[in-house]
Design an enzyme around this catalytic site. Structure first.
Site, PDB file in Angstrom:
ATOM      1  N   ASP A   1       0.849  -0.975  -0.026  1.00 23.38           N
ATOM      2  CA  ASP A   1      -0.488  -0.066  -0.059  1.00 23.38           C
ATOM      3  C   ASP A   1       0.624   1.233   0.142  1.00 23.38           C
ATOM      4  O   ASP A   1       1.704   1.249   1.071  1.00 23.38           O
ATOM      5  CB  ASP A   1      -0.589  -0.105   1.393  1.00 23.38           C
ATOM      6  CG  ASP A   1      -2.511   0.511   0.961  1.00 23.38           C
ATOM      7  OD1 ASP A   1      -1.850   1.585   0.599  1.00 23.38           O
ATOM      8  OD2 ASP A   1      -3.353  -0.029   1.863  1.00 23.38           O
ATOM      9  N   ASP A  35      -2.743   4.744  -2.398  1.00 22.87           N
ATOM     10  CA  ASP A  35      -3.871   4.728  -1.643  1.00 22.87           C
ATOM     11  C   ASP A  35      -4.182   6.596  -2.050  1.00 22.87           C
ATOM     12  O   ASP A  35      -3.668   7.518  -2.372  1.00 22.87           O
ATOM     13  CB  ASP A  35      -3.095   5.178  -0.098  1.00 22.87           C
ATOM     14  CG  ASP A  35      -3.672   5.894   1.243  1.00 22.87           C
ATOM     15  OD1 ASP A  35      -5.391   4.756   1.259  1.00 22.87           O
ATOM     16  OD2 ASP A  35      -4.019   6.691   1.308  1.00 22.87           O
ATOM     17  N   GLU A  41      -6.636   3.536  -5.416  1.00 24.06           N
ATOM     18  CA  GLU A  41      -7.740   3.938  -5.043  1.00 24.06           C
ATOM     19  C   GLU A  41      -8.515   5.667  -5.207  1.00 24.06           C
ATOM     20  O   GLU A  41      -7.817   6.255  -5.153  1.00 24.06           O
ATOM     21  CB  GLU A  41      -7.491   3.991  -2.932  1.00 24.06           C
ATOM     22  CG  GLU A  41      -9.163   4.077  -2.801  1.00 24.06           C
ATOM     23  CD  GLU A  41      -8.846   5.026  -0.900  1.00 24.06           C
ATOM     24  OE1 GLU A  41      -9.515   4.666  -0.654  1.00 24.06           O
ATOM     25  OE2 GLU A  41      -7.607   5.111  -0.696  1.00 24.06           O
ATOM     26  N   HIS A  76     -10.987  -2.495   4.611  1.00 24.95           N
ATOM     27  CA  HIS A  76     -10.563  -2.174   5.546  1.00 24.95           C
ATOM     28  C   HIS A  76     -11.454  -0.979   6.308  1.00 24.95           C
ATOM     29  O   HIS A  76     -11.654  -0.413   6.449  1.00 24.95           O
ATOM     30  CB  HIS A  76      -9.580  -1.541   5.727  1.00 24.95           C
ATOM     31  CG  HIS A  76      -8.868  -1.139   5.418  1.00 24.95           C
ATOM     32  ND1 HIS A  76      -8.763  -0.916   3.597  1.00 24.95           N
ATOM     33  CD2 HIS A  76      -8.068   0.298   5.297  1.00 24.95           C
ATOM     34  CE1 HIS A  76      -7.799   0.436   2.884  1.00 24.95           C
ATOM     35  NE2 HIS A  76      -8.029   0.883   3.896  1.00 24.95           N
ATOM     36  N   ASP A  77     -12.634  -0.072   4.484  1.00 21.63           N
ATOM     37  CA  ASP A  77     -13.071   1.332   5.230  1.00 21.63           C
ATOM     38  C   ASP A  77     -14.385   0.823   4.728  1.00 21.63           C
ATOM     39  O   ASP A  77     -15.565   1.995   5.204  1.00 21.63           O
ATOM     40  CB  ASP A  77     -12.909   2.308   4.205  1.00 21.63           C
ATOM     41  CG  ASP A  77     -11.191   2.545   4.165  1.00 21.63           C
ATOM     42  OD1 ASP A  77     -10.707   2.252   5.256  1.00 21.63           O
ATOM     43  OD2 ASP A  77     -10.908   3.045   3.452  1.00 21.63           O
TER      44      ASP A  77
HETATM   45  C1  GLC Z   1      -7.446   5.516   2.398  1.00 25.52           C
HETATM   46  C2  GLC Z   1      -7.517   4.798   3.183  1.00 25.52           C
HETATM   47  C3  GLC Z   1      -8.317   4.488   4.782  1.00 25.52           C
HETATM   48  C4  GLC Z   1      -7.255   5.925   4.690  1.00 25.52           C
HETATM   49  C5  GLC Z   1      -7.060   7.342   4.412  1.00 25.52           C
HETATM   50  C6  GLC Z   1      -6.393   8.471   4.091  1.00 25.52           C
HETATM   51  O1  GLC Z   1      -9.407   5.646   1.720  1.00 25.52           O
HETATM   52  O2  GLC Z   1      -8.148   3.309   2.463  1.00 25.52           O
HETATM   53  O3  GLC Z   1      -8.158   3.608   5.850  1.00 25.52           O
HETATM   54  O4  GLC Z   1      -7.771   5.881   6.335  1.00 25.52           O
HETATM   55  O5  GLC Z   1      -6.944   6.502   2.898  1.00 25.52           O
HETATM   56  O6  GLC Z   1      -4.389   7.279   4.314  1.00 25.52           O
END
Ligand code: GLC
Length: 559
Positions: free
Chosen positions: A103, A205, A262, A335-336
């Site tokens: 990641d 990310d 993402e 995980h979100d």
């Molecule tokens: C992304 C991750 C999340 C995190 C955010 C800030 O959305 O998936 O878990 O809190 O970025 O890095």
């Protein structure tokens, strides 16, 4: 780009598993999962076809956002183990044909990262321009009216520099200044360091936020937030792709890896610039299907009723958008997100048939399945009695915001509970022993009390378990290549009960039917005339009808 069906890449044919290391397996009794715990379960993962493991961040971090606040990109978080443990994981995974995907949190670092401490120390140090610093307005207030994704202003005051720094997420997550070529070079070096360790890919990310508009001007205030949303003001700013092309050429091209972004804020008409031959990523996570019950990204406590046709439309649009361009990463959980059974089949979340129905969807749409840990067991959301039981920084902030908006404590907790990121972060349920076999110590986040009935050991020996269903789905994909390379087609688009579609290549056609209700439903049996059920859940498979939550994959040869 037309996908080359005869010559798909390894990552288009495999299943990716997302591991959340803190909650996967603890081997040293400190209550927090670690890398050795992942190595320990590689054979388990292999048993349902996992060919790559995406690790959420395992770098040194103060863990205020569970690793998404990195203090050193070149070190392993000591609670997860050592660099040797990481090398061992990569090597042991490789022996089994599994690659490790890192990641890459490149929008921001932790405020404890040495880059930031130096940058914050004065206005003229070597890294003074590595983050986004601005003077206060004349009255001392923040440079603009933007509000962050975790709530509050995106600006935090720094005494030493007598300036504000910008943070898209928490105040402990200062945004890097991608306009500075030294910053970009430093990040590419990080990626190359991990490539040299032998990793098989990157997940980028929050990548749509890395470029900010030139003028950091005020925006329209979102009444619920009390700020202009930083998402609306910065996501996918023009020029971002130049940065990402550079990233691709410096850290992806020439390596047999994949990069997935993402990508909140990228619309399907821009997709060909982001993925595929001319794009910058191999796959993009987009969120229309998981946001089906929200009006917008900031309206987390204002959900709307949704229908199956809404969900299908989101998926069908993504399937169409990636038909010729790029490749779709199929995910129902991460995980979100809440657990998918609660998210999509809330009336029967504990019913194993519901988890199997979603498993069929997750592995037979066209694309690479990304399975989140515990999804293969049908793990569910967790009920908590008080906000004290939450760890997630976002949930805690949302609770406060809800209270400030006049919600009662009960209402605020109810808002948080349904969609809290902690739902997905409870420890893996390995067996029925204390702490679900996750740890000999006190878990950092309480285990879901249903672990005695939902756990891997129990499911291992049960032919009809969710886990064994995932194994069957994996074998199905192996046996029928059309489930990997076949075209996608919509079926019964207007049905509010059945999620159905076809996959088709030169030789065969698959018809996939998933009953999204807890009752028997019927459909036009002509659709499956001549076809054989290659795999079905439930008691029996009868053409023209489906048992509650039954999932069936029919296959027929083409004449
Ligand atoms: C992304 C991750 C999340 C995190 C955010 C800030 O959305 O998936 O878990 O809190 O970025 O890095």
């Amino acid at each position: 780009m037309r996908i080359n069906k005869k010559n798909l890449k390894w990552w288009q044919k495999t299943i990716v598993y997302e591991a959340y290391p803190s909650s996967f397996q603890d081997t040293d009794g400190d209550g927090i999962g670690n890398l050795k715990g992942i190595t320990m379960h590689l054979d388990y993962l292999k048993s349902f076809g996992v060919g790559a493991i995406w690790l959420t961040p395992v770098y040194a971090s103060p863990m205020k956002d569970n690793g998404y606040d990195i203090s050193d990109y070149y070190a392993i978080n000591p609670t997860y183990g050592s660099m040797e443990d990481m090398e061992e994981l990569i090597a042991e995974a490789k022996k089994r044909g599994i690659r490790i995907v890192m990641d890459m949190v490149f929008n921001h670092t932790s405020d404890k990262n040495a880059w930031f401490t130096e940058s914050a120390s004065s206005r003229d140090n070597a890294k003074a321009d590595w983050y986004i610093w601005r003077d206060a307005k004349e009255d001392g207030s923040a440079p603009n009216n933007w509000g962050g994704i975790f709530g509050g202003s995106v600006w935090t005051w720094c005494e030493t520099r007598q300036q504000y720094y910008l943070h898209t997420f928490g105040d402990f997550q200062p945004d890097l200044n991608w306009e500075n070529p030294e910053v970009r070079r430093a990040l590419y070096d990080v990626a190359n360091f991990w490539l040299d360790k032998g990793v098989g890919g990157f997940r980028l990310d929050a990548v749509t936020y890395i470029k900010k508009p030139k003028e950091l001007a005020d925006g329209p205030v979102n009444p619920f937030m009390g700020y202009a949303s930083v998402h609306d003001m910065t996501a996918n700013t023009e020029g971002i792709l130049d940065f990402l092309h550079e990233f691709r050429s410096m850290a992806v091209e020439g390596h047999d890896i994949f990069a997935v972004g993402e990508a909140n804020g990228v619309s399907s008409d821009e997709l060909d610039k982001w993925v595929g031959e001319k794009g910058v990523f191999d796959m993009l996570f987009e969120f229309s299907h998981v946001n089906v019950q929200f009006d917008g990204p900031q309206n987390w406590c204002q959900t709307r009723p949704w229908k199956l046709t809404d969900l299908k439309k989101a998926f069908f649009d993504s399937q169409k958008a990636t038909e010729n361009t790029g490749w779709y990463p199929i995910f129902l959980e991460n995980h979100d997100q809440p657990r998918s059974v609660n998210h999509f089949l809330p009336a029967d979340a504990e019913n194993q048939a519901a988890a199997k129905a979603l498993g069929m969807l997750a592995t037979t749409l066209r694309g690479t399945p990304f399975i989140y840990q515990g999804e293969e067991l049908g793990m569910t959301n967790v009920q908590r009695q008080s906000i004290e039981d939450y760890d997630d920084v976002l949930s805690i902030n949302q609770y406060e915001i809800a209270l400030n908006k006049g919600f009662t404590k009960e209402e605020a907790l109810a808002c948080v509970m349904e969609y809290s990121r902690d739902n997905a972060r409870t420890p893996m349920q390995w067996d029925a022993s204390e702490n679900a076999g996750f740890s000999a110590g006190r878990p950092w986040l309480g285990v879901n009390p249903n672990f005695k009935t939902v756990n891997a050991a129990l499911q291992e020996n049960d032919e009809s378990s969710v886990l064994n269903w995932y194994r069957s789905l994996y074998r199905l994909r192996e046996e029928y290549s059309l489930l990997i390379d076949g075209d996608f087609g919509e079926l019964f688009s207007d049905s509010e009960e059945i999620f159905a579609y076809t996959r088709e290549n030169d030789n065969q056609k698959a018809i996939i039917l998933i009953n999204f209700t807890g009752k028997n439903v019927s459909y036009d049996a002509q659709q499956v005339f001549d076809a054989q059920p290659a795999l079905f859940s439930g008691k029996s498979c009868v053409a023209g009808s489906l048992e509650p939550y039954q999932a069936v994959c029919y296959i027929k040869d083409k004449g």
